[in-house]
Design a protein around this motif. Structure first.
Motif, mmCIF file in Angstrom:
data_model
loop_
_atom_site.group_PDB
_atom_site.id
_atom_site.type_symbol
_atom_site.label_atom_id
_atom_site.label_comp_id
_atom_site.label_asym_id
_atom_site.label_seq_id
_atom_site.Cartn_x
_atom_site.Cartn_y
_atom_site.Cartn_z
ATOM 1 N N VAL A 76 46.113 46.687 34.515
ATOM 2 C CA VAL A 76 46.559 46.053 35.627
ATOM 3 C C VAL A 76 45.704 45.027 35.877
ATOM 4 C CG1 VAL A 76 47.250 46.285 38.057
ATOM 5 C CG2 VAL A 76 47.605 48.177 36.330
ATOM 6 N N CYS A 77 46.131 43.808 36.109
ATOM 7 C CA CYS A 77 45.369 42.637 36.351
ATOM 8 C C CYS A 77 45.553 42.449 38.172
ATOM 9 C CB CYS A 77 45.637 41.326 35.784
ATOM 10 S SG CYS A 77 45.349 41.727 34.052
ATOM 11 N N ALA A 78 44.376 41.914 38.737
ATOM 12 C CA ALA A 78 44.476 41.436 40.083
ATOM 13 C C ALA A 78 43.573 40.311 40.226
ATOM 14 C CB ALA A 78 44.019 42.744 40.972
ATOM 15 N N TRP A 79 43.999 39.440 41.387
ATOM 16 C CA TRP A 79 42.990 38.323 41.520
ATOM 17 C C TRP A 79 41.858 38.611 41.644
ATOM 18 C CZ3 TRP A 79 44.824 34.066 40.487
ATOM 19 C CH2 TRP A 79 46.133 33.549 40.792
ATOM 20 N N GLY A 80 40.995 37.696 41.492
ATOM 21 C CA GLY A 80 39.463 37.828 42.111
ATOM 22 C C GLY A 80 38.877 38.918 41.463
ATOM 23 N N ASP A 81 37.758 39.702 42.065
ATOM 24 C CA ASP A 81 37.189 40.755 41.884
ATOM 25 C C ASP A 81 37.745 41.881 42.520
ATOM 26 O OD1 ASP A 81 34.640 42.088 40.727
ATOM 27 O OD2 ASP A 81 34.602 42.702 42.683
ATOM 28 N N LEU A 82 37.992 43.196 41.897
ATOM 29 C CA LEU A 82 38.797 44.489 42.192
ATOM 30 C C LEU A 82 37.849 44.689 43.670
ATOM 31 C CD1 LEU A 82 39.243 45.665 38.647
ATOM 32 C CD2 LEU A 82 40.974 44.919 40.173
ATOM 33 N N ASN A 83 36.750 44.615 43.841
ATOM 34 C CA ASN A 83 35.951 45.390 44.928
ATOM 35 C C ASN A 83 35.996 44.419 46.364
ATOM 36 O OD1 ASN A 83 35.026 47.497 43.338
ATOM 37 N ND2 ASN A 83 33.880 45.950 42.255
ATOM 38 N N PHE A 84 36.794 43.210 46.148
ATOM 39 C CA PHE A 84 36.910 42.490 47.275
ATOM 40 C C PHE A 84 38.318 42.670 48.204
ATOM 41 C CE2 PHE A 84 33.059 40.305 45.604
ATOM 42 C CZ PHE A 84 32.367 39.727 46.503
ATOM 43 N N SER A 85 39.218 42.638 47.438
ATOM 44 C CA SER A 85 40.493 42.465 48.170
ATOM 45 C C SER A 85 41.594 43.419 47.392
ATOM 46 C CB SER A 85 41.027 41.088 48.363
ATOM 47 O OG SER A 85 41.093 40.433 46.963
ATOM 48 N N ALA A 86 41.219 44.175 46.465
ATOM 49 C CA ALA A 86 42.265 44.706 45.782
ATOM 50 C C ALA A 86 42.344 46.434 45.909
ATOM 51 C CB ALA A 86 42.298 44.536 44.054
ATOM 52 N N GLY A 87 41.807 46.712 47.081
ATOM 53 C CA GLY A 87 41.606 48.279 47.242
ATOM 54 C C GLY A 87 42.730 48.902 47.400
ATOM 55 N N GLU A 88 43.900 48.544 47.941
ATOM 56 C CA GLU A 88 45.072 49.187 47.908
ATOM 57 C C GLU A 88 45.846 49.242 46.689
ATOM 58 O OE1 GLU A 88 47.596 47.194 50.860
ATOM 59 O OE2 GLU A 88 46.286 48.072 52.680
#
Length: 220
Positions: A76-88
């Motif tokens: 699963v890919c997400a923008w940026g770094d996972l610890n900044f804004s992908a918590g949900e």
């Protein structure tokens, strides 16, 4: 339990994807992400791409977890770094599988580089959550009043964007002369950085994209 790898792809420039993240994407049988996230990494997807939206993300993640349980390599890919804004998103995947996180370059890091700010003198506040943004706004107001650190703020798309945030801060008594930088589409074509006062931002009719960061700098 099966394992799903989550990759932070960086702020959008394909050259800022880490080598480890790229390898995970290339080796995956299935790669799931929101459509805009799949686009910059599409050149490295050799398996099946699984685009998802906010409306169908649970269905797509259920399908991905089923593939992982059958022995397939799933990412699963997400923008940026996972610890900044992908918590949900990370929490949703963890409900279905064990998770391995591969960090990425955050747009917050790029913002600091563009403005010459030191992270150790900065405070990061995210409003990019469905619930609980009130606490973030309170932290922002109190931190602006103390004036001790640079403040890096991630807006919430659509309803807590730069203009609305400025209005809230003015209503809370923050000085209208407070300096704020608006950074949009960092590392992508069309990148722009604008400096405003809080008062001018509150009256600014600019339609900023959801790839926007606010920075409130303090003196040297």
């Amino acid at each position: 339990m099966a394992t799903i790898v989550m990759v932070g792809i960086g702020p959008g420039d394909p050259e800022l994807l880490t080598l480890k993240g790229r390898t995970a994407i290339e080796d995956a049988d299935y790669v799931a992400a929101f459509g805009t996230v799949l686009e910059p990494v599409s050149r490295w997807i050799r398996g099946a791409a699984m685009p998802m939206t906010y409306a169908d993300q649970d269905q797509v993640l259920d399908q991905l977890a089923a593939h992982a349980r059958s022995g397939k390599q799933c990412v699963v890919c997400a923008w940026g770094d996972l610890n900044f804004s992908a918590g949900e998103l990370v929490a949703r995947v963890r409900q279905r599988a064990e998770v391995e996180l591969i960090p990425g370059v955050s747009s917050v890091q790029v913002a600091c580089a563009r403005l010459g700010l030191a992270m150790e003198r900065s405070l990061f506040i995210t409003l990019h959550v469905r619930d609980g943004h009130e606490a973030g706004l309170n932290d922002l107001i109190e931190s602006l009043r103390s004036g001790e650190r640079h403040l890096i703020v991630l807006p919430r798309p659509y309803d807590l964007m730069p203009r609305r945030i400025a209005e809230v801060l003015l209503d809370a008594g923050v000085s209208p002369d407070t300096s704020v930088h608006v950074l949009e589409r960092l590392s992508l074509p069309g990148e722009r950085i604008a400096e405003r006062s809080l008062a001018s931002l509150a009256s600014d009719a600019t339609e900023w994209s959801d790839l926007t960061i606010l920075v409130f700098p303090v003196g040297p």
